[in-house]
Scaffold this motif. Structure first.
Motif, PDB file in Angstrom:
ATOM      1  N   LYS A  57       0.836  -1.197   0.000  1.00  0.00           N
ATOM      2  CA  LYS A  57       0.000   0.000   0.000  1.00  0.00           C
ATOM      3  C   LYS A  57       0.867   1.242   0.000  1.00  0.00           C
ATOM      4  O   LYS A  57       1.864   1.324   0.704  1.00  0.00           O
ATOM      5  CB  LYS A  57      -0.890   0.001   1.243  1.00  0.00           C
ATOM      6  N   CYS A  58       0.475   2.235  -0.791  1.00  0.00           N
ATOM      7  CA  CYS A  58       1.253   3.454  -0.942  1.00  0.00           C
ATOM      8  C   CYS A  58       0.452   4.641  -0.419  1.00  0.00           C
ATOM      9  O   CYS A  58      -0.763   4.745  -0.671  1.00  0.00           O
ATOM     10  CB  CYS A  58       1.588   3.646  -2.422  1.00  0.00           C
ATOM     11  N   PHE A  59       1.122   5.529   0.319  1.00  0.00           N
ATOM     12  CA  PHE A  59       0.479   6.699   0.908  1.00  0.00           C
ATOM     13  C   PHE A  59       1.289   7.953   0.590  1.00  0.00           C
ATOM     14  O   PHE A  59       2.520   7.911   0.530  1.00  0.00           O
ATOM     15  CB  PHE A  59       0.377   6.557   2.434  1.00  0.00           C
ATOM     16  N   LEU A  60       0.598   9.077   0.449  1.00  0.00           N
ATOM     17  CA  LEU A  60       1.281  10.350   0.304  1.00  0.00           C
ATOM     18  C   LEU A  60       1.943  10.727   1.618  1.00  0.00           C
ATOM     19  O   LEU A  60       1.448  10.411   2.694  1.00  0.00           O
ATOM     20  CB  LEU A  60       0.288  11.444  -0.092  1.00  0.00           C
ATOM     21  N   GLY A  61       3.079  11.431   1.528  1.00  0.00           N
ATOM     22  CA  GLY A  61       3.746  11.918   2.719  1.00  0.00           C
ATOM     23  C   GLY A  61       3.209  13.280   3.136  1.00  0.00           C
ATOM     24  O   GLY A  61       2.422  13.919   2.421  1.00  0.00           O
ATOM     25  N   SER A  62       3.635  13.765   4.292  1.00  0.00           N
ATOM     26  CA  SER A  62       3.104  15.004   4.855  1.00  0.00           C
ATOM     27  C   SER A  62       3.273  16.225   3.945  1.00  0.00           C
ATOM     28  O   SER A  62       2.374  17.084   3.919  1.00  0.00           O
ATOM     29  CB  SER A  62       3.722  15.267   6.226  1.00  0.00           C
ATOM     30  N   PRO A  63       4.368  16.374   3.181  1.00  0.00           N
ATOM     31  CA  PRO A  63       4.466  17.558   2.319  1.00  0.00           C
ATOM     32  C   PRO A  63       3.356  17.628   1.276  1.00  0.00           C
ATOM     33  O   PRO A  63       2.756  18.686   1.057  1.00  0.00           O
ATOM     34  CB  PRO A  63       5.836  17.383   1.652  1.00  0.00           C
ATOM     35  N   LEU A  64       3.074  16.500   0.627  1.00  0.00           N
ATOM     36  CA  LEU A  64       2.040  16.483  -0.402  1.00  0.00           C
ATOM     37  C   LEU A  64       0.648  16.550   0.213  1.00  0.00           C
ATOM     38  O   LEU A  64      -0.273  17.137  -0.369  1.00  0.00           O
ATOM     39  CB  LEU A  64       2.194  15.237  -1.267  1.00  0.00           C
ATOM     40  N   ILE A  65       0.483  15.963   1.397  1.00  0.00           N
ATOM     41  CA  ILE A  65      -0.805  16.057   2.078  1.00  0.00           C
ATOM     42  C   ILE A  65      -1.087  17.497   2.464  1.00  0.00           C
ATOM     43  O   ILE A  65      -2.217  17.987   2.348  1.00  0.00           O
ATOM     44  CB  ILE A  65      -0.826  15.131   3.311  1.00  0.00           C
ATOM     45  N   ALA A  66      -0.047  18.207   2.932  1.00  0.00           N
ATOM     46  CA  ALA A  66      -0.230  19.617   3.281  1.00  0.00           C
ATOM     47  C   ALA A  66      -0.655  20.433   2.065  1.00  0.00           C
ATOM     48  O   ALA A  66      -1.545  21.287   2.151  1.00  0.00           O
ATOM     49  CB  ALA A  66       1.065  20.176   3.874  1.00  0.00           C
TER      50      ALA A  66
END
Length: 211
Positions: free
Chosen positions: A83-92
């Motif tokens: 499973k792949c998730f966006l990191g905090s920079p892209l989520i921000a």
């Protein structure tokens, strides 16, 4: 857990995974590991950025508002190698309701920093409808303890107190990576909000010698 809460969390988790496979393809060998508790952490982070940018943009006093990610990572994480998730920079960038004046992303690992810069460039240029591009942004390849004072100094030079500025800083401490001296550069100022993740069982136990 009620059905309502379960549905809310499921929707938020889906928001963390959208576009993540495309982002991973930019630098397939560069990614952070995603722990089982990371989803809740990133949901909280996403909600904080959403609320912050919604509120701060309606306050007439603040002409400028900034985002500081002290341990930015590579921009994407994998869970169980699947499973792949966006990191905090892209989520921000995704959660921001109004563009930040500038977003600072600090990452000590050179390969992660380069991957993050490439991924942010892709997100803002190719996926502009999903991500809110700030007026300016920068990936800083260095130790957060050294870079945070420099970032604060630059923010002060860009924006005076009388013109009105504020910042949101996210510190995702996996251990005790960001020391108190660096946090003090942020904490005493009446210009910012801090969101600090401190996993006590990992951070303190790892760094305290028990005789």
């Amino acid at each position: 857990m009620s059905d309502r809460v379960r549905e809310y969390l499921q929707n938020r988790v889906e928001g963390l995974t959208e576009e993540s496979d495309e982002v991973l393809d930019i630098a397939p060998s560069q990614f952070n590991d995603f722990d089982s508790w990371s989803a809740l952490k990133l949901i909280l982070h996403s909600a904080t950025v959403y609320m912050y940018t919604t509120v701060i943009s309606d306050v007439d006093f603040y002409d400028d508002f900034y985002y500081i990610d002290a341990l930015a990572g590579s921009g994407v994480s994998k869970y169980n190698e699947e499973k792949c998730f966006l990191g905090s920079p892209l989520i921000a960038a995704k959660a921001a309701q109004e563009p930040f004046t500038k977003m600072y992303f600090i990452e000590e690992d050179e390969d992660y920093a380069q991957a993050l810069e490439d991924r942010l460039d892709y997100a803002f240029s190719e996926r502009g409808n999903e991500f809110t591009e700030p007026e300016d942004w920068e990936v800083l390849d260095g130790d957060a303890n050294d870079e945070i004072p420099n970032v604060i100094e630059e923010i002060r030079s860009r924006s005076s107190y009388h013109s009105g500025f504020n910042y949101l800083s996210f510190i995702d401490n996996q251990g005790l990576n960001v020391h108190w001296d660096a946090i003090e550069e942020l904490a005493p100022n009446p210009h910012g909000d801090l969101l600090i993740n401190l996993p006590i069982s990992q951070g303190i136990a790892r760094n305290v010698n028990i005789e």
